[in-house]
Design a protein around this motif. Sequence first.
Motif, PDB file in Angstrom:
ATOM      1  N   SER A  41       0.859  -1.181   0.000  1.00 42.38           N
ATOM      2  CA  SER A  41       0.000   0.000   0.000  1.00 42.38           C
ATOM      3  C   SER A  41       0.896   1.232   0.000  1.00 42.38           C
ATOM      4  O   SER A  41       2.042   1.195   0.466  1.00 42.38           O
ATOM      5  CB  SER A  41      -0.901   0.025   1.241  1.00 42.38           C
ATOM      6  N   LYS A  42       0.361   2.317  -0.544  1.00 39.59           N
ATOM      7  CA  LYS A  42       1.096   3.579  -0.522  1.00 39.59           C
ATOM      8  C   LYS A  42       0.110   4.719  -0.369  1.00 39.59           C
ATOM      9  O   LYS A  42      -0.838   4.845  -1.145  1.00 39.59           O
ATOM     10  CB  LYS A  42       1.913   3.759  -1.804  1.00 39.59           C
ATOM     11  N   LYS A  43       0.352   5.524   0.652  1.00 40.00           N
ATOM     12  CA  LYS A  43      -0.484   6.693   0.895  1.00 40.00           C
ATOM     13  C   LYS A  43       0.351   7.957   0.768  1.00 40.00           C
ATOM     14  O   LYS A  43       1.501   7.999   1.217  1.00 40.00           O
ATOM     15  CB  LYS A  43      -1.110   6.621   2.295  1.00 40.00           C
ATOM     16  N   THR A  99      -4.896   7.474  -0.998  1.00 39.93           N
ATOM     17  CA  THR A  99      -4.362   6.109  -1.123  1.00 39.93           C
ATOM     18  C   THR A  99      -4.060   5.829  -2.587  1.00 39.93           C
ATOM     19  O   THR A  99      -4.967   5.660  -3.405  1.00 39.93           O
ATOM     20  CB  THR A  99      -5.366   5.073  -0.585  1.00 39.93           C
ATOM     21  N   LYS A 103       9.175   4.304  -0.551  1.00 36.29           N
ATOM     22  CA  LYS A 103       8.966   3.293   0.488  1.00 36.29           C
ATOM     23  C   LYS A 103       7.478   3.027   0.626  1.00 36.29           C
ATOM     24  O   LYS A 103       6.681   3.966   0.741  1.00 36.29           O
ATOM     25  CB  LYS A 103       9.534   3.771   1.823  1.00 36.29           C
ATOM     26  N   ALA A 104       7.094   1.766   0.580  1.00 34.42           N
ATOM     27  CA  ALA A 104       5.685   1.413   0.718  1.00 34.42           C
ATOM     28  C   ALA A 104       5.188   1.772   2.112  1.00 34.42           C
ATOM     29  O   ALA A 104       5.930   1.688   3.100  1.00 34.42           O
ATOM     30  CB  ALA A 104       5.494  -0.080   0.456  1.00 34.42           C
ATOM     31  N   SER A 105       3.909   2.157   2.193  1.00 36.59           N
ATOM     32  CA  SER A 105       3.295   2.439   3.495  1.00 36.59           C
ATOM     33  C   SER A 105       2.961   1.156   4.229  1.00 36.59           C
ATOM     34  O   SER A 105       2.841   1.143   5.461  1.00 36.59           O
ATOM     35  CB  SER A 105       2.026   3.278   3.306  1.00 36.59           C
ATOM     36  N   GLY A 106       2.791   0.068   3.485  1.00 36.94           N
ATOM     37  CA  GLY A 106       2.484  -1.224   4.080  1.00 36.94           C
ATOM     38  C   GLY A 106       2.802  -2.335   3.119  1.00 36.94           C
ATOM     39  O   GLY A 106       2.960  -2.114   1.918  1.00 36.94           O
TER      40      GLY A 106
END
Length: 294
Positions: free
Chosen positions: A10-12, A17, A54-57
Amino acid sequence: MSILKAVNISKKFGKFTALNHVNLEVNQGEVYGFIGPNGAGKSTTIRIFLGILKASGGEVKIFGKDAWKDAVEIHKYLSYVPGDVNLWPNLTGGEVIDLFMRLRGVSADKNRRDELIQRFNLDPSKKCRTYSKGNRQKVALIAAFSTDADLFILDEPTSGLDPLMEKVFQECVLEAKRNGKSVLLSSHILSEVERLCDRVGIIRRGEIIETGTLDELRHLTRTNLVIQTKQPILGLETIQGVHEIVGNDREFSFQVNGKDLDEVIRYISRFGLDKLESTPPTLEDLFMRHYDET
């Protein structure tokens, strides 16, 4: 064997989102097509794979290593071509190709490089400031395919190339595949994806909505039929899986869901067929159908 594996990434950006639990896997010796409209999340996903974002999750593993923490090590075995290449204006194309090779810590395969320069019809002695967009793409493609990379990440790589050069590019991808290399190809040229890719993932609004081989995805599309019968055909509109009928008593064009094709052909054959033309679904049919269903 998995070369690249993204699990629930995920990426915010603030409250927005951009990516929502994206799962994607590229296997060794595979060409994976990654398609979606502008703003769907393709480039954001690719930047996470490259260790730029960098990915958020979630997590991304490339060659079994973490895409963010081990980005420098990963890039020794990876080649990347963006859709809009910016080059040093005062260097020649040949100098830039050699520089890219050295930056990756790989000595140039001079024979391979010279062969690709010839195939892509590039003048390597010209300064980069004189190059068209297509020639800038050629420089990046030659640099990428001159290396012995194990994974090629190509983000709209043929942007600005003419059809002849697109064909050369496709040949290079297929050669890489034959040599056991893996390719992640993001492209708007759906015929290109259709020709090259073993599997395809469709991303919409930051989510993977379909993934599979082309044959698997074609089951979700409709085949186009044109028929002419000896007798007036009755009740075609009542048959399951038939859509968009155009025509009169004995000549029709219409679409059929893949899973219902056998039953529809059986039904219309009762009326005596004089003509039957079938057009297989293309990846573009699949792509447009998904984005029409909004």
